[in-house]
Design a protein around this motif. Structure first.
Motif, PDB file in Angstrom:
ATOM      1  N   ALA A 224       0.812  -1.219   0.000  1.00  0.00           N
ATOM      2  CA  ALA A 224       0.000   0.000   0.000  1.00  0.00           C
ATOM      3  C   ALA A 224       0.844   1.266   0.000  1.00  0.00           C
ATOM      4  O   ALA A 224       0.382   2.335  -0.428  1.00  0.00           O
ATOM      5  CB  ALA A 224      -0.934  -0.004   1.203  1.00  0.00           C
ATOM      6  N   SER A 225       2.084   1.169   0.453  1.00  0.00           N
ATOM      7  CA  SER A 225       2.950   2.356   0.508  1.00  0.00           C
ATOM      8  C   SER A 225       3.390   2.821  -0.870  1.00  0.00           C
ATOM      9  O   SER A 225       3.810   3.961  -1.034  1.00  0.00           O
ATOM     10  CB  SER A 225       4.197   2.044   1.338  1.00  0.00           C
ATOM     11  N   ARG A 226       3.324   1.926  -1.863  1.00  0.00           N
ATOM     12  CA  ARG A 226       3.771   2.189  -3.234  1.00  0.00           C
ATOM     13  C   ARG A 226       5.271   2.497  -3.325  1.00  0.00           C
ATOM     14  O   ARG A 226       5.739   3.138  -4.263  1.00  0.00           O
ATOM     15  CB  ARG A 226       2.959   3.313  -3.883  1.00  0.00           C
ATOM     16  N   ALA A 227       6.011   2.046  -2.331  1.00  0.00           N
ATOM     17  CA  ALA A 227       7.466   2.199  -2.380  1.00  0.00           C
ATOM     18  C   ALA A 227       8.042   1.265  -3.449  1.00  0.00           C
ATOM     19  O   ALA A 227       7.475   0.223  -3.763  1.00  0.00           O
ATOM     20  CB  ALA A 227       8.072   1.882  -1.024  1.00  0.00           C
ATOM     21  N   LYS A 228       9.188   1.656  -3.986  1.00  0.00           N
ATOM     22  CA  LYS A 228       9.854   0.837  -5.000  1.00  0.00           C
ATOM     23  C   LYS A 228      10.637  -0.324  -4.383  1.00  0.00           C
ATOM     24  O   LYS A 228      10.868  -1.334  -5.040  1.00  0.00           O
ATOM     25  CB  LYS A 228      10.818   1.695  -5.825  1.00  0.00           C
ATOM     26  N   VAL A 229      11.050  -0.146  -3.117  1.00  0.00           N
ATOM     27  CA  VAL A 229      11.958  -1.108  -2.488  1.00  0.00           C
ATOM     28  C   VAL A 229      11.379  -1.563  -1.153  1.00  0.00           C
ATOM     29  O   VAL A 229      10.893  -0.733  -0.369  1.00  0.00           O
ATOM     30  CB  VAL A 229      13.353  -0.485  -2.253  1.00  0.00           C
ATOM     31  N   LEU A 230      11.450  -2.878  -0.906  1.00  0.00           N
ATOM     32  CA  LEU A 230      11.134  -3.416   0.412  1.00  0.00           C
ATOM     33  C   LEU A 230      12.449  -3.824   1.069  1.00  0.00           C
ATOM     34  O   LEU A 230      13.113  -4.764   0.625  1.00  0.00           O
ATOM     35  CB  LEU A 230      10.207  -4.631   0.305  1.00  0.00           C
ATOM     36  N   GLY A 231      12.830  -3.096   2.120  1.00  0.00           N
ATOM     37  CA  GLY A 231      14.041  -3.401   2.864  1.00  0.00           C
ATOM     38  C   GLY A 231      13.720  -4.353   3.999  1.00  0.00           C
ATOM     39  O   GLY A 231      12.877  -4.052   4.853  1.00  0.00           O
ATOM     40  N   LEU A 232      14.383  -5.494   4.018  1.00  0.00           N
ATOM     41  CA  LEU A 232      14.117  -6.530   5.014  1.00  0.00           C
ATOM     42  C   LEU A 232      15.122  -6.393   6.147  1.00  0.00           C
ATOM     43  O   LEU A 232      16.264  -6.870   6.059  1.00  0.00           O
ATOM     44  CB  LEU A 232      14.202  -7.914   4.371  1.00  0.00           C
ATOM     45  N   ALA A 233      14.701  -5.742   7.222  1.00  0.00           N
ATOM     46  CA  ALA A 233      15.565  -5.535   8.389  1.00  0.00           C
ATOM     47  C   ALA A 233      15.355  -6.691   9.359  1.00  0.00           C
ATOM     48  O   ALA A 233      14.853  -6.538  10.469  1.00  0.00           O
ATOM     49  CB  ALA A 233      15.268  -4.191   9.048  1.00  0.00           C
ATOM     50  N   ASN A 234      15.732  -7.890   8.883  1.00  0.00           N
ATOM     51  CA  ASN A 234      15.607  -9.099   9.684  1.00  0.00           C
ATOM     52  C   ASN A 234      16.669 -10.082   9.220  1.00  0.00           C
ATOM     53  O   ASN A 234      17.583  -9.710   8.482  1.00  0.00           O
ATOM     54  CB  ASN A 234      14.180  -9.682   9.581  1.00  0.00           C
ATOM     55  N   ALA A 235      16.579 -11.334   9.635  1.00  0.00           N
ATOM     56  CA  ALA A 235      17.607 -12.315   9.281  1.00  0.00           C
ATOM     57  C   ALA A 235      17.054 -13.723   9.424  1.00  0.00           C
ATOM     58  O   ALA A 235      15.939 -13.929   9.926  1.00  0.00           O
ATOM     59  CB  ALA A 235      18.845 -12.131  10.173  1.00  0.00           C
TER      60      ALA A 235
END
Length: 414
Positions: A224-235
């Protein structure tokens, strides 16, 4: 106190003398004052394949390689599961330092626990080889004379993948973040890198760690944010599951996924179909060069079935090898007597090993080595099960780590 999964092993130049909790073997070795290493890792949780028995194999290999180079030391290894609980991890570390005679604790792939162990090492004048945690605070405001920060950190990961992605056109971001110290630090440092490169952060979703396995509601927020990138701050399995679910929801057709702490075993678990195009930064890849391939050949017979060495395993190998070299140079008795002296010796000696090549340990305790930007291959390009990465760029050692003047480490002279 019960320590889940505790194991003991004594090694002398790589040869096993006693196994698994048998203290009668320890008694005979007391006269030779063995160095005692405690691997405090994840044996049963989301990071188990990046940690656990693979780290044990890597430590054993470091001892064998040192012996092969002509230096044989008596070394005992203890192994326990911190369960990702700060009280459990800190209690194990305290027992090891106080009652088990452990000289150096390593791994601790949980930033909250690692910060507690760093404080304990300083209090007890012991050694902490921080090969598993990522928070850059360990060589920033929480630096100390009794620990080194070895493998990766949130600043390094953020500036590698974050800056490169913005420059390639990924200038709007949404973060999926594990809700504890590591996730917060990784998002914070990446957001700073993204904004410094001219990008924008449009939102975040923090999920409970480590109990979350369904990311659907968080991924819908990202979409829904319409961002181009999903940053995965996990592991670990969190990254694996979030990438798989993003692929199932079709999110990967609209957003570029960036694994901010994503390692080779994670990518294999995702599968090339789901992971293709994923960007990530690592300082080690088994097929990077002749030295990494040679190390992998030596390690594979010791590794758990069908697991290739990851960056975490390489970090444990590298740090233990250098610690033991320092202990040999100063004398094992002196190394046991003062963790601070052992760390000082580690900083005074250049590093060189088959995992990371030549490097050094900086005044703030940060290990310096190159870092690499990788892109996951498309399925058609994959030639073997672990042939998953394409080298997309190299970040020189001095550029890969946060500048010494910016970390806020009180050990650094102004």
């Amino acid at each position: 106190m019960h320590m889940l999964g505790t194991r003991r092993m004594i090694l002398a130049g790589g040869g096993a003398l006693a196994m698994a909790g048998a203290w009668h073997g320890v008694a005979r070795a007391q006269a030779r004052a063995p160095l005692r290493l405690g691997i405090l890792g994840d044996l049963s949780g989301p990071y188990r394949d990046l940690s656990g028995l693979g780290t044990m194999a890597s430590v054993r290999q470091a001892i064998e390689d040192l012996a092969g180079a002509g230096t044989s030391l008596q070394v005992e290894i203890l192994h326990a599961d911190h369960q990702h609980k700060a009280d459990v991890g800190a209690a194990i570390a305290r027992q090891w330092y106080d009652r088990e005679g452990v000289d150096a604790i390593l791994e601790v792939n949980n930033s909250a626990i690692a910060l507690a162990v760093a404080d304990l090492a300083r209090e007890k004048d012991k050694v902490f080889l921080a090969t598993g945690p990522a928070t850059a605070d360990l060589h920033g405001p929480r630096c100390g004379p009794n620990h080194v920060h070895w493998t990766y950190d949130t600043w390094m990961l953020a500036h590698g993948a974050g800056t490169a992605t913005v420059r390639a056109g990924g200038d709007s971001w949404f973060f999926l973040t594990a809700d504890y110290a590591f996730g917060h630090a990784l998002q914070r440092d990446t957001q700073r890198a993204v904004e410094a490169a001219g990008g924008r952060v449009l939102g975040q979703a923090r999920y409970p760690f480590p109990q979350t396995t369904d990311y659907s509601s968080f991924l819908l927020q990202a979409q829904a944010s319409r961002a181009k990138v999903l940053g995965l701050a996990n592991a670990g399995t969190d990254t694996v599951n979030s990438v798989k679910q993003a692929h199932e929801f079709g999110l990967t057709r609209r957003m570029k996924l960036v694994g901010l702490l994503c390692l080779l075993g994670d990518v294999r678990a995702m599968g090339a179909e789901a992971a293709q195009g994923l960007l990530l930064t690592e300082p080690f890849y088994w097929d990077l060069n002749d030295r990494t391939r040679a190390l992998t050949r030596r390690l594979l017979p010791k590794m758990p079935t069908n697991i290739y060495p990851s960056t975490n395993h390489a970090g444990a190998y590298s740090a233990v090898l250098h610690y033991l070299k320092a202990a040999a140079a100063m004398g094992p008795a002196q190394a046991k007597a003062s963790g601070r002296a052992a760390i000082t010796q580690m900083k005074a000696m250049p590093t060189d090993d088959d995992a990371f090549g030549p490097g050094r340990v900086r005044e703030d305790g940060r290990k310096i080595h190159p870092v690499y930007l990788f892109e996951v291959k498309a399925p058609a390009e994959v030639k073997a099960e672990w042939d998953l990465y394409r080298l997309a760029g190299t970040i020189d050692a001095d550029q890969a780590m946060r500048p010494l003047s910016e970390g806020g480490c009180p050990l650094v002279r102004s």
